[in-house]
Design a protein around this motif. Sequence first.
Motif, mmCIF file in Angstrom:
data_model
loop_
_atom_site.group_PDB
_atom_site.id
_atom_site.type_symbol
_atom_site.label_atom_id
_atom_site.label_comp_id
_atom_site.label_asym_id
_atom_site.label_seq_id
_atom_site.Cartn_x
_atom_site.Cartn_y
_atom_site.Cartn_z
ATOM 1 N N UNK A 1 50.302 29.468 44.545
ATOM 2 C CA UNK A 1 48.905 29.169 44.273
ATOM 3 C C UNK A 1 48.369 30.134 43.222
ATOM 4 N N UNK A 2 47.584 29.608 42.306
ATOM 5 C CA UNK A 2 46.922 30.463 41.321
ATOM 6 C C UNK A 2 45.523 30.801 41.816
ATOM 7 N N UNK A 3 45.194 32.079 41.832
ATOM 8 C CA UNK A 3 43.890 32.559 42.287
ATOM 9 C C UNK A 3 43.154 33.204 41.119
ATOM 10 N N UNK A 4 41.924 32.799 40.935
ATOM 11 C CA UNK A 4 41.066 33.447 39.949
ATOM 12 C C UNK A 4 40.144 34.401 40.695
ATOM 13 N N UNK A 5 40.230 35.663 40.317
ATOM 14 C CA UNK A 5 39.555 36.723 41.054
ATOM 15 C C UNK A 5 38.669 37.541 40.129
ATOM 16 N N UNK A 6 37.846 38.371 40.758
ATOM 17 C CA UNK A 6 37.076 39.401 40.058
ATOM 18 C C UNK A 6 37.563 40.750 40.579
ATOM 19 N N UNK A 7 37.924 41.633 39.669
ATOM 20 C CA UNK A 7 38.470 42.932 40.051
ATOM 21 C C UNK A 7 37.464 44.042 39.748
ATOM 22 N N UNK A 8 37.285 44.920 40.730
ATOM 23 C CA UNK A 8 36.391 46.072 40.584
ATOM 24 C C UNK A 8 37.212 47.344 40.785
ATOM 25 N N UNK A 9 36.801 48.410 40.113
ATOM 26 C CA UNK A 9 37.445 49.711 40.258
ATOM 27 C C UNK A 9 36.383 50.769 40.544
ATOM 28 N N UNK A 10 35.673 50.675 41.662
ATOM 29 C CA UNK A 10 34.618 51.652 41.953
ATOM 30 C C UNK A 10 35.208 53.009 42.320
ATOM 31 N N UNK A 11 34.490 54.044 41.983
ATOM 32 C CA UNK A 11 34.901 55.402 42.332
ATOM 33 C C UNK A 11 33.863 55.997 43.277
ATOM 34 N N UNK A 12 34.315 56.431 44.448
ATOM 35 C CA UNK A 12 33.468 57.087 45.435
ATOM 36 C C UNK A 12 33.980 58.517 45.570
ATOM 37 N N UNK A 13 33.227 59.476 45.049
ATOM 38 C CA UNK A 13 33.707 60.852 45.048
ATOM 39 C C UNK A 13 34.943 60.949 44.169
ATOM 40 N N UNK A 106 30.475 48.951 48.689
ATOM 41 C CA UNK A 106 29.974 47.631 48.281
ATOM 42 C C UNK A 106 28.879 47.756 47.224
ATOM 43 N N UNK A 107 28.018 48.759 47.369
ATOM 44 C CA UNK A 107 26.963 48.963 46.372
ATOM 45 C C UNK A 107 27.533 49.352 45.009
ATOM 46 N N UNK A 108 28.731 49.923 45.018
ATOM 47 C CA UNK A 108 29.344 50.369 43.757
ATOM 48 C C UNK A 108 30.087 49.252 43.034
ATOM 49 N N UNK A 109 30.088 48.045 43.579
ATOM 50 C CA UNK A 109 30.781 46.920 42.933
ATOM 51 C C UNK A 109 29.873 46.342 41.852
ATOM 52 N N UNK A 110 29.867 46.979 40.715
ATOM 53 C CA UNK A 110 28.930 46.630 39.644
ATOM 54 C C UNK A 110 29.596 45.931 38.468
ATOM 55 N N UNK A 111 30.667 46.478 37.965
ATOM 56 C CA UNK A 111 31.295 45.946 36.758
ATOM 57 C C UNK A 111 32.669 45.385 37.122
ATOM 58 N N UNK A 112 32.865 44.102 36.821
ATOM 59 C CA UNK A 112 34.117 43.455 37.221
ATOM 60 C C UNK A 112 34.893 42.983 36.001
ATOM 61 N N UNK A 113 36.175 42.749 36.226
ATOM 62 C CA UNK A 113 37.076 42.227 35.205
ATOM 63 C C UNK A 113 37.739 40.964 35.753
ATOM 64 N N UNK A 114 37.773 39.873 34.993
ATOM 65 C CA UNK A 114 38.467 38.663 35.469
ATOM 66 C C UNK A 114 39.951 38.942 35.687
ATOM 67 N N UNK A 115 40.490 38.364 36.730
ATOM 68 C CA UNK A 115 41.889 38.574 37.083
ATOM 69 C C UNK A 115 42.458 37.263 37.600
ATOM 70 N N UNK A 116 43.643 36.889 37.146
ATOM 71 C CA UNK A 116 44.339 35.709 37.649
ATOM 72 C C UNK A 116 45.677 36.138 38.222
ATOM 73 N N UNK A 117 45.960 35.731 39.457
ATOM 74 C CA UNK A 117 47.221 36.082 40.105
ATOM 75 C C UNK A 117 47.842 34.819 40.682
#
Length: 224
Positions: A1-13, A106-117
Amino acid sequence: MELRLREFRPRIGPHEHRVVQPGQPLRHTSLRHPSDLAPYGMLAGDHDGLSRLAGLFSFAAFSRHTIVHVTLRDCVPPVEGCGELVDLVLAHPEAGLRPSKWPELRRALQRDTPLTVRTDEARTERHARAWRERPYDRGQLRHTTHARTYFLIGGRDALASAATSFAHAADRGPRQKGVVKGRSAYMDSLGGEPAPHGDGSRHPEVLICFKAYPPYAHVKQPGH
């Protein structure tokens, strides 16, 4: 199955986390979590929602350091069931996710990058079968609810087994009696781990149900 996702890389501390969400919400899929008043939770979805959940569980199974966040609170609310509508989060213990820290993350999920897997259904089925055939110490999915989010945390094979349950529900759901009239059909369940007092009981389960959305003419059963 092909999944279209949104990827986040938040940093906490000092720690960076990898969080993915579906590219488009599962609008006709909902989750009510177990509670004291409703010991059985209910995850109800149409063919698209259950199919994509199968893919998301499969992706989570083989992504040890990724947190999968499925937003379900803003779905079209179902008429069945009781209990609060919640989101769903899947993770391995290695992801280092603490539910108490989830609101900050969850509050840090601000900027996402499209991702397909792409998921490998044959590999998922092999690991699911290995989990089912393991007689002892299979490793269950641990669960808890916090901040209107239902967390399922466990290992590769347990997540793979859950993925096959959703795939089965998506495939067989339209064949069930009454679904073309809007009734929900029970298909499977996500079993809780054994309760700590050792009397053979288990923590609450979440029922997996197929639920078509109106109008129901789009539900095509075999032979129709």
